[in-house]
Scaffold this active site. Structure first.
Site, PDB file in Angstrom:
ATOM      1  CB  SER A 183      -0.929   0.006   1.213  1.00  0.00           C
ATOM      2  OG  SER A 183      -0.174   0.053   2.406  1.00  0.00           O
ATOM      3  CG  HIS A 211      -4.173  -1.648  -1.304  1.00  0.00           C
ATOM      4  ND1 HIS A 211      -4.845  -0.443  -1.431  1.00  0.00           N
ATOM      5  CD2 HIS A 211      -3.771  -1.708  -0.014  1.00  0.00           C
ATOM      6  CE1 HIS A 211      -4.829   0.192  -0.272  1.00  0.00           C
ATOM      7  NE2 HIS A 211      -4.198  -0.550   0.606  1.00  0.00           N
ATOM      8  CE  LYS A 242      -7.618  -0.856   1.643  1.00  0.00           C
ATOM      9  NZ  LYS A 242      -7.087  -1.942   2.468  1.00  0.00           N
TER      10      LYS A 242
HETATM   11  C1  LIG Z   1      -7.152  -2.369   3.905  1.00  0.00           C
HETATM   12  C2  LIG Z   1      -6.444  -3.641   4.135  1.00  0.00           C
HETATM   13  C3  LIG Z   1      -6.913  -4.565   5.056  1.00  0.00           C
HETATM   14  C4  LIG Z   1      -8.083  -4.289   5.962  1.00  0.00           C
HETATM   15  O1  LIG Z   1      -9.271  -4.402   5.268  1.00  0.00           O
HETATM   16  P1  LIG Z   1     -10.632  -4.119   6.069  1.00  0.00           P
HETATM   17  O2  LIG Z   1     -11.664  -4.882   5.319  1.00  0.00           O
HETATM   18  O3  LIG Z   1     -10.842  -2.654   6.044  1.00  0.00           O
HETATM   19  O4  LIG Z   1     -10.449  -4.626   7.463  1.00  0.00           O
HETATM   20  C5  LIG Z   1      -6.243  -5.769   5.183  1.00  0.00           C
HETATM   21  N1  LIG Z   1      -5.158  -6.049   4.433  1.00  0.00           N
HETATM   22  C6  LIG Z   1      -4.663  -5.164   3.542  1.00  0.00           C
HETATM   23  C7  LIG Z   1      -3.456  -5.518   2.732  1.00  0.00           C
HETATM   24  C8  LIG Z   1      -5.288  -3.929   3.365  1.00  0.00           C
HETATM   25  O5  LIG Z   1      -4.790  -3.062   2.504  1.00  0.00           O
END
Ligand SMILES: *Cc1c(COP(=O)(O)O)cnc(C)c1O
Length: 396
Positions: A183, A211, A242
């Site tokens: 990220s 992502h 996301k």
């Molecule tokens: C955003 C993210 C999460 C968390 O996701 P949520 O559904 O908001 O708990 C977990 N792993 C990665 C790699 C992320 O980027």
């Protein structure tokens, strides 16, 4: 509270003194490319709204209709009386999209990662984790009793060494776990080499594609599609929070036995409420939109390419790649201060981006992370680049 409040206040003061306080910005509109905030309107370049589905009319409609058809809440965990047919339908649709046998929903991907290691690995096993993996993987790994190994970010020589160490320890099961896309950099994990090494050492491969799901790879199936290893990654975890509508919820997708065992043993699945009906319906619609049309992905790619090329022309230093996460680098001693000043100056010009510095990224590698969306127009992208130029001139 026996003096605890004073201790907490001191800790908060220290965070503030270190310049690490996170101040939440208050948004007064739905999530979108253009948002209102309590400090004025802004072009938004820091959401994970990659496909522009967070406020897509069809997603909103599906969620609204679900309120009538399916009600507001489940008031139950899944296994008692919290599974509607649409929960199972969404799980099957996710599995179908990412290319696994089945999938299981969790309240979040944080919870999916909180379940999987404890369930699949015991004290006689080993887990090998990329050093830049998401916090939820780090925490999830801690919940398991497996022996832990860590390799340098995307460093395949180091991964090999760690695999050798794990095998020397005579582990029953060995698991490699990595983010599909990192990220802070927008770099993809080298999944082909990881799968080769996994095969050589008899290790499972788990990829957290939060992502990536929905927009990475030709048809958006994820980093395993982009890397040409669709059938070689054993287990994927991901989020609905996301690209896939940005509501909430996460999943584990993988072989039937993995999904079935998670339903028996996954603590965040067994002991936390089912994903809300309207969120399930909205997410299902978002997944359908992501699956059925390449157009939003095409727009997203065009925006990312345009941004990368205009910024390079303007003399900014970027990390290379194709991901819609585009880090604009502010290297050196003074970088953290500069990045944060530039981000502030840009907000003054109505463009919302976020600066990251140590300890979130390594010392000397401060950056502004720009996230492109299919919801951005070409003019939005150009306006962002103009704001970068103007803010750089202003800050000096
Ligand atoms: C955003 C993210 C999460 C968390 O996701 P949520 O559904 O908001 O708990 C977990 N792993 C990665 C790699 C992320 O980027």
């Amino acid at each position: 509270m026996y003096g605890v409040k004073d201790q907490l206040r001191a800790e908060l003061d220290q965070i503030e003194a270190d310049g690490l306080t996170k101040n939440e910005r208050l948004i007064t509109t739905p999530q979108s490319a253009h948002i209102g905030t309590t400090q004025g309107d802004a072009l938004n370049f820091c959401a994970n709204n990659y496909l522009g589905l967070a406020n897509h009319p069809q997603v909103v409609d599906a969620a609204r209709e679900a309120l009538d058809e399916w009600g507001f809440g489940m008031a139950s965990v899944r296994f008692i009386c919290g599974t509607q047919t649409q929960h199972r339908d969404l799980e099957r649709a996710i599995a179908d999209f990412v290319g696994t046998q089945d999938a299981i929903l969790f309240p979040s991907c944080f919870d999916a990662n909180g379940a999987i290691f404890e369930v699949l690995l015991g004290a006689e096993d080993a887990v090998i984790s990329d050093e830049l993996n998401h916090a939820s993987i780090i925490d999830g790994v801690r919940l398991s009793k497996a022996r832990r190994f860590r390799y340098h970010n995307r460093d395949m020589d180091d991964l090999r060494s760690q695999l050798e160490a794990a095998r020397e320890g005579d582990a029953r099961r060995v698991m490699i776990v990595t983010d599909g896309a990192f990220s802070m950099d927008g770099y993809l994990a080298p999944l082909e080499q990881i799968c080769d090494l996994a095969e050589e050492f008899g290790a499972m491969v788990v990829v957290d594609d939060s992502h990536a799901t929905g927009f990475v790879g030709e048809h958006g199936r994820g980093s395993h599609e982009a890397c040409g290893v669709l059938d070689r990654v054993d287990i994927l975890t991901g989020t609905l929070g996301k690209a896939l509508g940005g509501g909430s919820g996460g999943f584990v997708a993988g072989p039937q036995e993995v999904v079935d065992l998670l339903k028996q043993r996954g603590r965040p699945y067994l002991f936390s409420n089912a994903v809300a009906p309207a969120v399930v319906a909205g997410s299902a619609k978002a997944l359908e939109l992501a699956r059925d049309s390449d157009e939003p992905r095409r727009v997203l790619r065009r925006n990312a390419e345009l941004f990368r090329s205009l910024m390079s022309e303007a003399g900014f230093e970027l990390l290379p790649g194709e991901h819609p996460i585009v880090p604009v680098m502010f290297p050196g001693e003074d970088g953290a201060r500069k990045a944060s000043q530039v981000a502030d100056a840009m907000l003054g010009r109505g463009v919302y981006v976020i600066a990251f510095s140590f300890p979130v990224v390594p010392k000397g590698q401060a950056r502004i992370r720009v996230q492109l969306s299919a919801a951005h127009s070409e003019d939005d992208v150009r306006a962002c680049v103009e704001a970068f130029r103007a803010a750089r001139d202003e800050v000096g």
